[in-house]
Design a protein around this motif. Sequence first.
Motif, short mmCIF file in Angstrom:
data_model
loop_
_atom_site.label_atom_id
_atom_site.label_comp_id
_atom_site.label_asym_id
_atom_site.label_seq_id
_atom_site.Cartn_x
_atom_site.Cartn_y
_atom_site.Cartn_z
N THR A 148 0.66 -1.25 -0.01
CA THR A 148 -0.08 -0.02 -0.11
C THR A 148 1.05 1.20 -0.12
O THR A 148 0.41 2.28 -0.56
CB THR A 148 -1.10 -0.03 1.20
N ARG A 172 -8.89 4.45 -3.63
CA ARG A 172 -9.74 3.62 -3.27
C ARG A 172 -9.38 1.87 -3.17
O ARG A 172 -10.01 1.00 -2.32
CB ARG A 172 -11.02 3.55 -4.33
N ILE A 175 -8.03 1.73 0.22
CA ILE A 175 -9.01 1.74 1.35
C ILE A 175 -9.80 0.30 1.18
O ILE A 175 -10.26 -0.18 2.50
CB ILE A 175 -10.06 3.01 0.97
N GLN A 176 -9.93 -0.26 0.13
CA GLN A 176 -10.53 -1.69 0.09
C GLN A 176 -9.65 -2.73 1.19
O GLN A 176 -10.61 -3.62 1.57
CB GLN A 176 -10.50 -2.25 -1.28
N ASN A 179 -9.25 -0.17 5.54
CA ASN A 179 -10.12 1.02 5.49
C ASN A 179 -9.99 2.05 6.68
O ASN A 179 -10.28 3.05 6.55
CB ASN A 179 -11.32 0.40 6.07
N ASN A 180 -8.90 1.58 7.36
CA ASN A 180 -8.41 2.93 8.60
C ASN A 180 -7.20 3.39 8.20
O ASN A 180 -6.48 4.04 8.66
CB ASN A 180 -8.39 2.01 9.77
N HIS A 181 -7.10 3.35 6.86
CA HIS A 181 -5.87 4.20 6.27
C HIS A 181 -6.10 5.70 6.39
O HIS A 181 -6.71 6.00 5.24
CB HIS A 181 -5.51 3.47 4.83
N ASP A 182 -5.86 6.41 6.75
CA ASP A 182 -6.45 7.81 6.98
C ASP A 182 -5.53 8.65 6.16
O ASP A 182 -6.36 9.63 5.40
CB ASP A 182 -6.01 8.70 8.54
N ALA A 184 -4.73 7.77 3.03
CA ALA A 184 -5.57 7.43 1.76
C ALA A 184 -6.86 8.06 1.83
O ALA A 184 -7.23 8.72 0.54
CB ALA A 184 -5.78 5.85 1.59
N TRP A 185 -7.49 8.02 2.91
CA TRP A 185 -8.93 8.87 2.81
C TRP A 185 -8.55 10.23 2.75
O TRP A 185 -9.50 10.91 1.79
CB TRP A 185 -9.56 8.58 4.32
N SER A 204 -15.09 11.87 2.89
CA SER A 204 -13.54 11.19 2.84
C SER A 204 -12.95 11.84 3.80
O SER A 204 -12.25 11.27 4.75
CB SER A 204 -12.75 11.46 1.50
N HIS A 207 -14.12 10.72 7.18
CA HIS A 207 -13.61 9.67 7.78
C HIS A 207 -12.22 9.42 8.04
O HIS A 207 -11.64 8.82 9.09
CB HIS A 207 -13.91 8.59 6.38
#
Length: 265
Positions: A148, A172, A175-176, A179-182, A184-185, A204, A207
Amino acid sequence: MSINRDQNNIIRADKHNSLGIELANRGWFDEATKEFNQAIANMPDYSDAYDNVASVYCDNKDYLKALEAYAKALALEPNNPYILHNIGCFLSNHAEELAKKCFTEASQLDDDLYESNFNLGLCFVSEDKHQEAIIEFEKALNKNNQDTEVRLHLALSLMSIKKFVQAIKELRTIIQSENNHDEAWYNLGICYNEKGFLEEAYKSFSHALKINPQRIDVMLSLASLLIRQKKIKEAKTLIKKSKELNLSETIQFMEQDEYLFKLSK
């Protein structure tokens, strides 16, 4: 190693070294290299000759050979200030090129060593050469599509050249799997914001802030977005919290953002 200290060899070594210096000063680097190597052949502990041939290798952009020669010179005379100075100049001027050369050769020698492509990409990023960086990041992901960190840097380079749609796809994907990758969000929010998808950007940023409530950059990016949505009260609440966390960083960020800057006036 047994060193032949025969006086004739020393004389020959000095002659080859002097001729090498003369040729190098004329710009005849190939001929100079031969003379310096002849000096070393006659006197294997001749640190000056190693130092000189290293300089010529550097002029020919053969940085790996230059590094090898400098290392030998330094091993022979670790306290020689001139050798230390020359190595310092070499590293300060050519460390980036040397690193790129090493990463390139490493990736060619071991096709599975995706980290070399990744680090080569980072070298290009530091030079603001994002097109070249993207090529290396994509090569790395072709070898290992689960990393990642590589994918995030690919997205960041895509964003740097305004390819936000492609960046969204990469973010995305991160994140898939995380999901807690701040980070990336957060960058996904930036991409949506740049494309004018304000609701998606809001989701986004929100989150990212939920994952890491202490991130000032996320907090202020969200505040800027809220100003655009005419939600001034909510924006001011975020700005106040950001100032409580770090006033100077908040002011610096606000000065760079059009909407936050206007609100501060």
